[in-house]
Structures are given as structure tokens and as C-alpha cells.
Motif scaffolding. Structure first.
Motif, mmCIF file in Angstrom:
data_model
loop_
_atom_site.group_PDB
_atom_site.id
_atom_site.type_symbol
_atom_site.label_atom_id
_atom_site.label_comp_id
_atom_site.label_asym_id
_atom_site.label_seq_id
_atom_site.Cartn_x
_atom_site.Cartn_y
_atom_site.Cartn_z
ATOM 1 N N PHE A 9 0.761 -0.969 -0.001
ATOM 2 C CA PHE A 9 0.026 0.091 -0.010
ATOM 3 C C PHE A 9 0.833 1.523 0.071
ATOM 4 N N LEU A 10 1.819 1.418 0.603
ATOM 5 C CA LEU A 10 2.878 2.477 0.804
ATOM 6 C C LEU A 10 3.265 2.825 -0.285
ATOM 7 N N VAL A 11 3.949 1.745 -1.328
ATOM 8 C CA VAL A 11 4.534 1.738 -2.440
ATOM 9 C C VAL A 11 3.744 2.485 -3.329
ATOM 10 N N THR A 12 2.413 2.017 -3.429
ATOM 11 C CA THR A 12 1.252 2.595 -4.398
ATOM 12 C C THR A 12 1.021 4.011 -4.066
ATOM 13 N N THR A 13 1.238 4.425 -2.757
ATOM 14 C CA THR A 13 1.068 5.703 -2.107
ATOM 15 C C THR A 13 2.200 6.763 -2.813
ATOM 16 N N LEU A 14 3.448 6.192 -2.759
ATOM 17 C CA LEU A 14 4.669 6.791 -3.339
ATOM 18 C C LEU A 14 4.462 6.980 -4.656
ATOM 19 N N ALA A 15 3.729 5.839 -5.518
ATOM 20 C CA ALA A 15 3.619 5.880 -6.847
ATOM 21 C C ALA A 15 2.969 7.052 -7.225
ATOM 22 N N ARG A 16 1.745 7.262 -6.685
ATOM 23 C CA ARG A 16 0.748 8.131 -6.900
ATOM 24 C C ARG A 16 1.196 9.990 -6.755
ATOM 25 N N TYR A 17 1.884 9.887 -5.698
ATOM 26 C CA TYR A 17 2.462 11.146 -5.201
ATOM 27 C C TYR A 17 3.748 11.635 -5.724
ATOM 28 N N SER A 18 4.677 10.607 -6.134
ATOM 29 C CA SER A 18 5.997 11.096 -6.336
ATOM 30 C C SER A 18 6.153 11.223 -7.953
ATOM 31 N N THR A 19 5.234 10.741 -8.793
ATOM 32 C CA THR A 19 4.946 11.128 -10.139
ATOM 33 C C THR A 19 4.204 12.475 -10.492
ATOM 34 N N ARG A 20 4.054 13.245 -9.642
ATOM 35 C CA ARG A 20 3.115 14.183 -9.842
ATOM 36 C C ARG A 20 4.164 15.497 -10.290
ATOM 37 N N GLY A 21 4.003 16.271 -11.365
ATOM 38 C CA GLY A 21 4.494 17.346 -11.662
ATOM 39 C C GLY A 21 6.065 17.148 -12.275
ATOM 40 N N VAL A 55 1.302 -3.441 -5.848
ATOM 41 C CA VAL A 55 0.096 -4.289 -5.779
ATOM 42 C C VAL A 55 0.695 -5.845 -5.719
ATOM 43 N N PHE A 56 1.695 -6.017 -6.695
ATOM 44 C CA PHE A 56 2.421 -7.471 -6.617
ATOM 45 C C PHE A 56 2.900 -7.588 -5.115
ATOM 46 N N LEU A 57 3.559 -6.547 -4.648
ATOM 47 C CA LEU A 57 4.360 -6.695 -3.267
ATOM 48 C C LEU A 57 3.274 -7.168 -2.271
ATOM 49 N N GLY A 58 2.144 -6.328 -2.216
ATOM 50 C CA GLY A 58 1.023 -6.607 -1.289
ATOM 51 C C GLY A 58 0.469 -8.215 -1.427
ATOM 52 N N MET A 59 0.565 -8.438 -2.753
ATOM 53 C CA MET A 59 -0.115 -9.747 -2.925
ATOM 54 C C MET A 59 0.567 -10.928 -2.430
ATOM 55 N N VAL A 60 2.081 -10.523 -2.358
ATOM 56 C CA VAL A 60 3.238 -11.551 -1.914
ATOM 57 C C VAL A 60 2.753 -11.812 -0.600
ATOM 58 N N GLY A 61 2.359 -10.949 0.224
ATOM 59 C CA GLY A 61 2.105 -11.110 1.665
ATOM 60 C C GLY A 61 0.513 -11.977 1.811
ATOM 61 N N LEU A 62 -0.276 -11.373 0.737
ATOM 62 C CA LEU A 62 -1.774 -11.823 0.699
ATOM 63 C C LEU A 62 -1.869 -13.173 0.438
ATOM 64 N N LEU A 76 18.249 -4.002 -3.183
ATOM 65 C CA LEU A 76 18.283 -3.091 -4.070
ATOM 66 C C LEU A 76 17.052 -2.557 -4.882
ATOM 67 N N VAL A 77 15.787 -3.214 -5.035
ATOM 68 C CA VAL A 77 14.701 -2.618 -5.418
ATOM 69 C C VAL A 77 14.125 -1.503 -4.641
ATOM 70 N N PHE A 78 14.384 -1.588 -3.082
ATOM 71 C CA PHE A 78 13.593 -0.584 -2.388
ATOM 72 C C PHE A 78 14.515 0.708 -2.465
ATOM 73 N N THR A 79 16.033 0.241 -2.453
ATOM 74 C CA THR A 79 16.743 1.315 -2.455
ATOM 75 C C THR A 79 16.770 2.186 -3.712
ATOM 76 N N TRP A 80 16.384 1.452 -4.797
ATOM 77 C CA TRP A 80 15.859 2.323 -6.127
ATOM 78 C C TRP A 80 15.006 2.877 -6.108
ATOM 79 N N ILE A 81 13.818 2.437 -5.445
ATOM 80 C CA ILE A 81 12.672 3.283 -5.302
ATOM 81 C C ILE A 81 12.957 4.885 -4.471
ATOM 82 N N VAL A 82 13.786 4.578 -3.447
ATOM 83 C CA VAL A 82 13.835 5.663 -2.660
ATOM 84 C C VAL A 82 14.815 6.570 -3.390
#
Length: 361
Positions: free
Chosen positions: A222-234, A255-262, A336-342
Motif C-alpha cells: 500500500f505504501l509503495v502505491t501511495t509513493l507511486a501516486r504522489y512521487s510522479t506528480r509534476g 500491488v504485486f508486493l502486497g499480493m506476496v503477503g496476501l 536493491l529494489v527498495f533502494t532504487w525506489i527511494v
């Protein structure tokens, strides 16, 4: 598109009160006063509850029935509620626009992440202190003071974080939340040999450790999707469809990350494996297509993304030839993936800032 506090910090104002004598959420001094007030209320309430819980008796530092356990749980609840209160203050300051379902999910995920960080952080500190003071107990009065103080600090920090939330802070919350949640699952796993299988083995049983791992992964999604929606504005780019494609790909990754836990691997092997592989595929698409989608992105960041992707693929090859365990591959690839996202968030923020300065000039 309406800006939110994730897009820019709350501006500093000279007066802590508005003309009606109420707190002004646009004033830095008002927010600080509110945060201190939240901390003071937390101290009094939790200290009184601890008085009832411990009946003014001495208690061990950590473990069942300890002051450490009580303080950690109380701090987790306090941090959860403080974030909700902080986001409410920010929402009122932004004009009280009507919230949609995604807004509520964002706040719930953010509050949960702060609560878990407080819970696990204080629990870890209590365990360390117990090892430093072997056999010691905490006297009755310090029990009240320590419980109240930890809750006050947790409430203050969580409220301050919620009212000053921006993309970089949100990325740090995500990183700390993931580290704490996964580490707690590792330390409390019922199977000591879980690491011989894979990282997802932490979520296979029905005990508290598995629940903690799975809920950590779901909320992180959920937090990654939040970051996706806000970080790409402007973000400025010569490709008119590029920003939308970056946003969609990041949302798919979340979404795929959340489904891994779901969908735990022991009960939904094919689906679990599919969404985990989809995460890697989404990351690869982002790394490869990013220079075309965001034309102004730093060349150094593009090269770093290629390097991260190459390392991930190399580790996968080493696993298939039997040199590395799957757990090692998943841990390194996840880092590596989450470092890239940050780093992407920081680069996106830099592009947005440069664009605003150019427009203002």
C-alpha cells in the motif's frame, strides 16, 4: 491537480494563531505546540493506565508482563492514533476537500507503519536493556514514568511525522517499516531453519511471526502505491505519456508486493510465485524504459538502475546453478529494489524542484 502535504512542506508562518484565536496549521510554531500537546496527553494517559496495569508494583524490563512490553504496545497504539490526528490537521489546513477511498487507505497504511515501528523499536530496546541489566527489575515509580515517557515520545514523533509528511520522509518510513517488520519475523520464526527455503517461508505458518511478516508485506505494498501516486506528480518530461506509464508500473509493483503477503507460498504457490516474479518484471521494465518515459532523469541514476538490475539477474543465475540460496537472492534483490525506489523519489523531487525554479525565473 490539487497539491497535498506530500507534494510540498507546510510553509512557515510568523504567528502560531490565526485571527480567531485557534491554532493555525500553516504555522510551524502551531504544529510544534500541537505535537508537544499530543506528547503531554500521551504521557498522562499511558502513565495512568500503567498505574492500573501494574498496580504500582515493580516489573521486569522485558518479556511477558514487563514494562518494556507494556510501553511498546502502548507506544504502538499511540503512534497509530497520532498519525491519524496529524493527517486530520493537515486535511483541515488543505481546505477539507472530500476524501476518497484511496486517501483513507493511505492514512491507515501510514498510521499502521508508524505503530509497528514504535512497537518493534521499543521492544528491541527493552530486550537490549535487559541484556545490559541482567536480573534487574524496574521500581514502581519508574515504571509509570518510563511507560509515559515512551508513549509521549512516540506520540510526538508520529504526530510531527504526519504533519510534515513529504515524499522523502514517506520513503524512509517505508524502509524502516520493512526492515523492522521482516527482522521481527525472522527473530520470532517458529522454524529456525526457515532461511534454508526462502524468505517467503516466514509467512508460511499460522503463528504470530507469519502474520507479522505477511501484514508487513501487505502494508508495504500500500505504501509503495501511495509513493507511486504522489512521487510522479509534476515531473517534467518530453514524453507526454511517460509519467502515466511510470506511475502505472510503480503501482503494479506495489500491488504485486502486497499480493506476496496476501497469498502465502504454502497455500498459493503458483499465485505467490507469479506475483513475486511480476515484481521483478515490473522493476526491470521501469529500469529499462525510464530514460524514455522521463527524459530528464539523471544519467547516473539510469546507470545505477541498470547495475541493480544486472546484480539481481546475476544472483538469480547463481541460485539456479546452486551457488546461492533463494533466501540470499530475495534479500539482496529486495534491498536493491527498495533502494532504487527511494533514490527514484529523490531524483523525481530534484526534477520537480528544478522545473519550479525554471518556471519562477
Amino acid at each position: 491537480m490539487t497539491q497535498t502535504s506530500l507534494d510540498r512542506p507546510i510553509p512557515e508562518q510568523p504567528s502560531p494563531r490565526n485571527s480567531a484565536g485557534m491554532f493555525d496549521a500553516s504555522s510551524e510554531r502551531s504544529l510544534e505546540a500541537l505535537a508537544l500537546g499530543v506528547g503531554a496527553i500521551c504521557f498522562v494517559v499511558v502513565a495512568l493506565i500503567s498505574l492500573i496495569a501494574f498496580q504500582f508494583q515493580a516489573a521486569p524490563i522485558s518479556g511477558p508482563g514487563s514494562v518494556g512490553q507494556f510501553a511498546a504496545i502502548a507506544s504502538g497504539v499511540v503512534a497509530f492514533l497520532a498519525v491519524i490526528a496529524g493527517r486530520f490537521v493537515v486535511h483541515r489546513h488543505e481546505g477539507g476537500r472530500r476524501l476518497n477511498l484511496l486517501d483513507y487507505i493511505d492514512v491507515a497504511a501510514l498510521a499502521f507503519a508508524h505503530g509497528v515501528i514504535a512497537l518493534l523499536g521499543w521492544t528491541l530496546l527493552a530486550v537490549i536493556l535487559e541484556q545490559a541489566f541482567i536480573g534487574a527489575t524496574v521500581f514502581a515509580l519508574p515504571v509509570l514514568l518510563l511507560a509515559g515517557a515512551t508513549a509521549a515520545m512516540s506520540g510526538y514523533i508520529a504526530f510531527y511525522s504526519a504533519t510534515h509528511m513529504d515524499l522523502q520522509l514517506l520513503a524512509m518510513v517505508l524502509a524502516v517499516f520493512l526492515v523492522f517488520g521482516v527482522l521481527a519475523s525472522m527473530l520470532t520464526a517458529s522454524d529456525p531453519d526457515w532461511w534454508k527455503d526462502n524468505l517467503s517461508a516466514l509467512g508460511m505458518s499460522s503463528n504470530v511471526s507469519a502474520f507479522a511478516f505477511n501484514i508487513t508485506i501487505i502494508v508495504a505494498g500500500f505504501l509503495v502505491t501511495t509513493l507511486a501516486r504522489y512521487s510522479t506528480r509534476g515531473i517534467p518530461t518530453a514524453n507526454p505519456k511517460g509519467i502515466g506509464r511510470v506511475r502505472v508500473t510503480l503501482v503494479v509493483l506495489g500491488v504485486f508486493l502486497g499480493m506476496v503477503g496476501l497469498f502465502p507460498v504454502d497455500r498459493f504457490f503458483a499465485l505467490h510465485t507469479g506475483v513475486a516474479s511480476g515484481m521483478v518484471a515490473a522493476f526491470g521494465v521501469l529500469v529499462i524504459a525510464l530514460p524514455k518515459w522521463i527524459t530528464g532523469i539523471s544519467r547516473a541514476f539510469v546507470v545505477l538502475g541498470w547495475l541493480f538490475l544486472a546484480v539481481t539477474l546475476l544472483l538469480a543465475v547463481l541460485f539456479f546453478i546452486g551457488y546461492y540460496t533463494l533466501t540470499a537472492v530475495e534479500l539482496v534483490a529486495g534491498i536493491l529494489v527498495f533502494t532504487w525506489i527511494v533514490l527514484f523519489i529523490r531524483n523525481a523531487a530534484a526534477l520537480q524542484q528544478d522545473s519550479r525554479q525554471t518556471s519562477a525565473g
